[in-house]
Design a protein around this motif. Structure first.
Motif, PDB file in Angstrom:
ATOM      1  N   LEU A  31      41.003  34.163  45.729  1.00 48.17           N
ATOM      2  CA  LEU A  31      41.561  33.893  47.061  1.00 48.17           C
ATOM      3  C   LEU A  31      41.475  35.110  47.979  1.00 48.17           C
ATOM      4  O   LEU A  31      41.942  35.062  49.119  1.00 48.17           O
ATOM      5  CB  LEU A  31      43.029  33.457  46.930  1.00 48.17           C
ATOM      6  N   ARG A  32      40.911  36.202  47.468  1.00 48.18           N
ATOM      7  CA  ARG A  32      40.843  37.474  48.194  1.00 48.18           C
ATOM      8  C   ARG A  32      42.239  37.972  48.571  1.00 48.18           C
ATOM      9  O   ARG A  32      42.489  38.429  49.690  1.00 48.18           O
ATOM     10  CB  ARG A  32      39.955  37.373  49.428  1.00 48.18           C
ATOM     11  N   GLU A  33      43.145  37.862  47.605  1.00 52.19           N
ATOM     12  CA  GLU A  33      44.516  38.367  47.740  1.00 52.19           C
ATOM     13  C   GLU A  33      44.746  39.405  46.652  1.00 52.19           C
ATOM     14  O   GLU A  33      43.870  39.673  45.856  1.00 52.19           O
ATOM     15  CB  GLU A  33      45.519  37.213  47.580  1.00 52.19           C
ATOM     16  N   GLY A  34      45.950  39.940  46.615  1.00 55.31           N
ATOM     17  CA  GLY A  34      46.289  40.882  45.555  1.00 55.31           C
ATOM     18  C   GLY A  34      45.732  42.265  45.802  1.00 55.31           C
ATOM     19  O   GLY A  34      45.178  42.564  46.864  1.00 55.31           O
ATOM     20  N   PRO A  35      45.881  43.134  44.800  1.00 48.96           N
ATOM     21  CA  PRO A  35      45.419  44.515  44.959  1.00 48.96           C
ATOM     22  C   PRO A  35      43.894  44.621  44.958  1.00 48.96           C
ATOM     23  O   PRO A  35      43.202  43.755  44.405  1.00 48.96           O
ATOM     24  CB  PRO A  35      46.010  45.214  43.725  1.00 48.96           C
TER      25      PRO A  35
END
Length: 86
Positions: A31-35
């Protein structure tokens, strides 16, 4: 041999450090989220500094700075008309 100044972690180690599952990190990547992460071929690595910075950006301060607890203005207060019997 000298230890690297910015060690990297596997997905499993990064997930344990963040208190999440490997599956969560994989979902965040899709999802192109997170670190931020590094992909070298099929391997995924996370830099310690990126994990620390990501955690710091998600830090929540429950009390606004400069305002003591109990000074009013919060969602828990009754409307003014109720407080004054109107």
């Amino acid at each position: 041999m000298q230890e690297p100044s910015n060690p990297h972690h596997s997905t499993g180690n990064a997930a344990a450090y963040l208190g999440n599952s490997e599956r969560t990190l994989a979902r965040w990547r899709s999802l192109r989220e997170g670190p931020p992460y590094i992909r070298v071929g099929r391997k995924v690595r996370y830099l310690q500094s990126d994990l620390d910075e990501w955690l710091a950006r998600h830090r929540v301060h429950p009390v606004r700075e400069g305002r003591p607890v109990g000074c009013g203005g919060g969602a828990h207060q009754r409307p003014t008309s109720e407080r004054h019997g109107r």
